[in-house]
Design an enzyme around this catalytic site. Structure first.
Site, short mmCIF file in Angstrom:
data_model
loop_
_atom_site.label_atom_id
_atom_site.label_comp_id
_atom_site.label_asym_id
_atom_site.label_seq_id
_atom_site.Cartn_x
_atom_site.Cartn_y
_atom_site.Cartn_z
N GLU A 241 10.64 18.10 -25.15
CA GLU A 241 10.01 18.40 -23.68
C GLU A 241 10.36 19.72 -22.93
O GLU A 241 9.81 20.52 -21.90
CB GLU A 241 10.04 17.18 -22.90
N HIS B 213 0.52 12.14 -29.23
CA HIS B 213 0.01 10.55 -28.83
C HIS B 213 -0.79 9.88 -30.10
O HIS B 213 -0.25 8.68 -30.40
CB HIS B 213 -0.72 10.76 -27.88
N ARG C 81 0.81 -1.13 0.09
CA ARG C 81 0.14 -0.06 0.07
C ARG C 81 0.78 1.25 0.04
O ARG C 81 0.37 2.29 0.19
CB ARG C 81 -1.05 -0.05 1.15
N GLU D 278 -4.16 17.23 -12.18
CA GLU D 278 -4.67 17.65 -13.49
C GLU D 278 -6.03 18.04 -13.63
O GLU D 278 -6.74 17.33 -14.54
CB GLU D 278 -4.24 16.65 -14.63
N ARG E 119 -2.51 21.66 -15.16
CA ARG E 119 -1.54 20.87 -15.39
C ARG E 119 -1.73 20.14 -16.91
O ARG E 119 -0.72 19.82 -17.29
CB ARG E 119 -1.38 19.68 -14.29
N HIS F 144 8.51 9.27 -28.30
CA HIS F 144 7.66 10.06 -27.78
C HIS F 144 7.97 11.74 -27.91
O HIS F 144 7.24 12.40 -28.54
CB HIS F 144 7.71 9.96 -26.26
N HIS G 240 0.89 17.31 -27.19
CA HIS G 240 0.79 15.80 -26.91
C HIS G 240 -0.45 15.14 -27.51
O HIS G 240 -0.58 13.88 -27.87
CB HIS G 240 0.60 15.40 -25.40
N LYS H 160 7.80 22.92 -14.06
CA LYS H 160 7.11 22.01 -14.10
C LYS H 160 6.68 21.66 -12.34
O LYS H 160 5.47 21.58 -12.11
CB LYS H 160 7.76 20.37 -14.29
N ASN I 103 0.68 18.99 -21.50
CA ASN I 103 0.42 18.34 -22.49
C ASN I 103 0.60 18.81 -24.02
O ASN I 103 -0.21 18.56 -24.97
CB ASN I 103 -1.03 17.42 -22.69
N LYS J 265 3.34 11.30 -11.71
CA LYS J 265 2.59 10.34 -12.57
C LYS J 265 3.24 9.23 -12.75
O LYS J 265 4.26 9.27 -13.31
CB LYS J 265 2.26 11.14 -13.92
P1 NAD Z 1 13.42 5.24 -21.91
O1 NAD Z 1 13.22 5.40 -20.23
O2 NAD Z 1 12.89 4.31 -22.58
O3 NAD Z 1 14.92 5.71 -21.98
C1 NAD Z 1 15.23 5.85 -23.45
C2 NAD Z 1 16.46 4.84 -23.53
O4 NAD Z 1 17.69 5.17 -23.27
C3 NAD Z 1 16.28 3.50 -23.05
O5 NAD Z 1 16.76 2.32 -24.07
C4 NAD Z 1 17.24 3.66 -21.95
O6 NAD Z 1 17.83 2.21 -21.45
C5 NAD Z 1 18.37 4.40 -22.55
N1 NAD Z 1 19.10 5.14 -21.40
C6 NAD Z 1 18.53 5.85 -20.31
N2 NAD Z 1 19.49 6.87 -19.96
C7 NAD Z 1 20.57 6.53 -20.35
C8 NAD Z 1 21.86 7.12 -20.37
N3 NAD Z 1 22.38 8.08 -19.27
N4 NAD Z 1 23.13 6.83 -21.14
C9 NAD Z 1 22.71 5.69 -22.23
N5 NAD Z 1 21.24 5.41 -22.42
C10 NAD Z 1 20.19 5.64 -21.57
O7 NAD Z 1 12.70 6.63 -22.41
P2 NAD Z 1 12.35 8.10 -21.89
O8 NAD Z 1 12.39 9.08 -22.93
O9 NAD Z 1 13.29 8.63 -20.81
O10 NAD Z 1 11.18 7.95 -21.07
C11 NAD Z 1 9.88 7.80 -21.73
C12 NAD Z 1 8.82 7.01 -21.02
O11 NAD Z 1 8.49 8.17 -20.11
C13 NAD Z 1 7.42 6.89 -21.65
O12 NAD Z 1 7.09 5.71 -21.18
C14 NAD Z 1 6.36 7.84 -21.24
O13 NAD Z 1 5.22 7.47 -21.12
C15 NAD Z 1 7.08 8.23 -19.96
N6 NAD Z 1 6.55 9.62 -19.48
C16 NAD Z 1 6.17 9.88 -18.24
C17 NAD Z 1 5.80 11.21 -17.86
C18 NAD Z 1 5.18 11.42 -16.60
O14 NAD Z 1 4.80 12.42 -16.22
N7 NAD Z 1 5.51 10.35 -15.61
C19 NAD Z 1 6.05 12.43 -18.65
C20 NAD Z 1 6.76 12.17 -20.08
C21 NAD Z 1 6.88 10.80 -20.45
N1 GLY Z 2 3.98 15.08 -18.74
C1 GLY Z 2 2.77 15.65 -18.25
C2 GLY Z 2 2.57 15.70 -16.91
O1 GLY Z 2 3.53 15.39 -16.10
O2 GLY Z 2 1.41 16.19 -16.49
#
Ligand code: NAD
Ligand code: GLY
Length: 385
Positions: free
Chosen positions: A200, A267, A136, A252, A256, A280, A263, A242, A260, A158
């Site tokens: 971003e 998306h 939990r 949101e 918030r 992305h 987005h 942020k 997006n 998130k």
């Molecule tokens: P990712 O986590 O897939 O990383 C991209 C690639 O880079 C991967 O292959 C990873 O292993 C590699 N990598 C990471 N750090 C590295 C480093 N320092 N050196 C070399 N390689 C490295 O992708 P991302 O772009 O970081 O994140 C995308 C994800 O984030 C999506 O799932 C998306 O939905 C999510 N997201 C969430 C929020 C939120 O508010 N929670 C906001 C935006 C995106």
């Molecule tokens: N990436 C959008 C949010 O965190 O709300």
């Protein structure tokens, strides 16, 4: 929905910038940003006391930064273990989550266990959701290693995994207890990932701080060259913005949603092409161009401001031309957006430099903007720059 436009902070190239405070109903915490933070004991001081620390990562990131993190946090815990998930968005899923639970339960981790998410947004989102649900709720620390994760996904709480029927559909709002952005990790990031993360960063300018957009334009070459001072400032200012937005609207219910920007179109591009075809950030880059043009067509932002956004997106090396899906397909894809209400698509639009609003728009106008900004290859997939 007007957002305040604060003064632009001076450019800081300090190795250790002032921590950014995040203050939400779900938790208060610091974002520490700077060079060499992973290996520094001070980065980890003041965290909740926990006998067990579990680092969640993937094999590639672990091999680069895992041992340094494990060594730095070791004095604070009786035991430090790690669970390594397969790399990639396609593994932000139930089996990976189950792997974390299996590790925690198998090792007898109690409800005070501290999880550390070492990686990009995939690792951060899934670890956050594991932390939200294990016994939990246990505390977790974000240690983002991609630009996208440092400026966006690690901040704001998130957390989610994907479902076969939709991205990020199973999740929770759950704040970390700290975010540690070590700018040195960005040096190993593949260029395509760096560029995707820049989308971003750019987004914060039109929606919140036009002065920051000017700073990005002036420092884009340095950012693309991976200059640590420029990247550290981009991360710092992005996190400040942020933090201000999620501090005002954690769940949101209003403001918030401006985060997006780009987005809704983005998306649709990701889903329509198949997730992973475009990153992305690449889809968001193109989405920001379309959203800016739509803003101008609706008489909100000026055409010259939309052109300015398109120029910076193009200079960053992000795509500006959309795939040539049929009109009905675009609408169908965009109706799956979480901002859609009762089937009505709502767009984040720029209403003035540094200020955004969320509104519906006539389908015909949306499709006209897309048509004028599509560039199809015979396969229907525009070549990325
Ligand atoms: P990712 O986590 O897939 O990383 C991209 C690639 O880079 C991967 O292959 C990873 O292993 C590699 N990598 C990471 N750090 C590295 C480093 N320092 N050196 C070399 N390689 C490295 O992708 P991302 O772009 O970081 O994140 C995308 C994800 O984030 C999506 O799932 C998306 O939905 C999510 N997201 C969430 C929020 C939120 O508010 N929670 C906001 C935006 C995106
Ligand atoms: N990436 C959008 C949010 O965190 O709300």
């Amino acid at each position: 929905m007007p957002a305040p436009t604060p003064a632009v902070e001076p450019v800081s190239t300090d190795a250790r910038a002032t921590p950014v405070q995040v203050d939400t109903p779900g938790g208060r915490y610091e974002i520490r940003i700077g060079s060499g933070l992973i290996g520094t004991a001070e980065s980890w001081s003041g965290l909740p006391r926990a006998a067990d620390a579990v680092i969640v990562s993937n094999p590639a990131i672990w091999s680069l930064y895992g041992p340094a993190l494990a060594a730095a946090i070791a004095p604070q815990h009786r035991r430090v273990t790690q669970v390594l998930l397969p790399d990639g968005e396609q593994h932000k899923d139930w089996p990976s989550l189950q792997r974390i639970y299996d590790h925690l339960l198998g090792a007898g981790c109690d409800r005070k266990t501290l999880l550390y998410a070492l990686g990009g947004g995939v690792v951060g989102d899934i670890t956050g959701f594991a932390a939200a649900t294990y016994m939990r709720g246990v505390p977790f620390v974000q240690v983002p290693t991609t630009l996208l994760a440092q400026v966006d996904s690690s901040v704001g709480g998130k957390t989610a995994i994907n479902h076969p029927l939709g991205k990020n559909m199973i999740g929770a709002f759950y704040q970390p207890v700290r975010v540690v952005c070590d700018s040195d990790t960005l040096s190993s990031l593949p260029r395509r990932e760096l560029v995707a993360g820049l989308a971003e960063v750019i987004k914060y300018g039109p929606i919140y701080d036009d002065g920051f957009l000017g700073w990005i334009e002036a420092h884009l070459d340095a950012l693309l060259a991976g200059e640590p001072g420029a990247l550290a400032h981009a991360v710092q200012r992005s996190c400040e913005i942020k933090a201000a937005v999620v501090g005002a609207d954690e769940r949101e219910s209003g403001l918030r949603a401006i985060l997006n920007f780009g987005h809704t179109f983005g998306h649709a591009i990701e889903a329509g092409l198949g997730f992973g075809t475009w990153l992305h950030g690449e889809a968001v880059g193109c989405g920001m161009v379309l959203a800016s043009r739509l803003s101008a067509e609706l008489g909100l932002a000026s055409a010259s401001y939309a052109e300015r956004i398109e120029r910076v997106v193009a200079r960053a090396g992000l795509p500006t031309r959309a795939p040539a899906f049929a009109g009905e397909r675009w609408l169908e894809l965009m109706r799956h957006d979480k901002k859609a209400e009762a089937g009505e698509i709502r767009f984040v639009l720029v209403e003035a430099p540094g200020r955004a609003t969320v509104r519906p728009a006539p389908d015909a106008l949306v499709l006209d903007v897309i048509r004028r900004h599509s560039e199809a290859t015979p396969a229907g997939v525009p070549a990325r720059p």
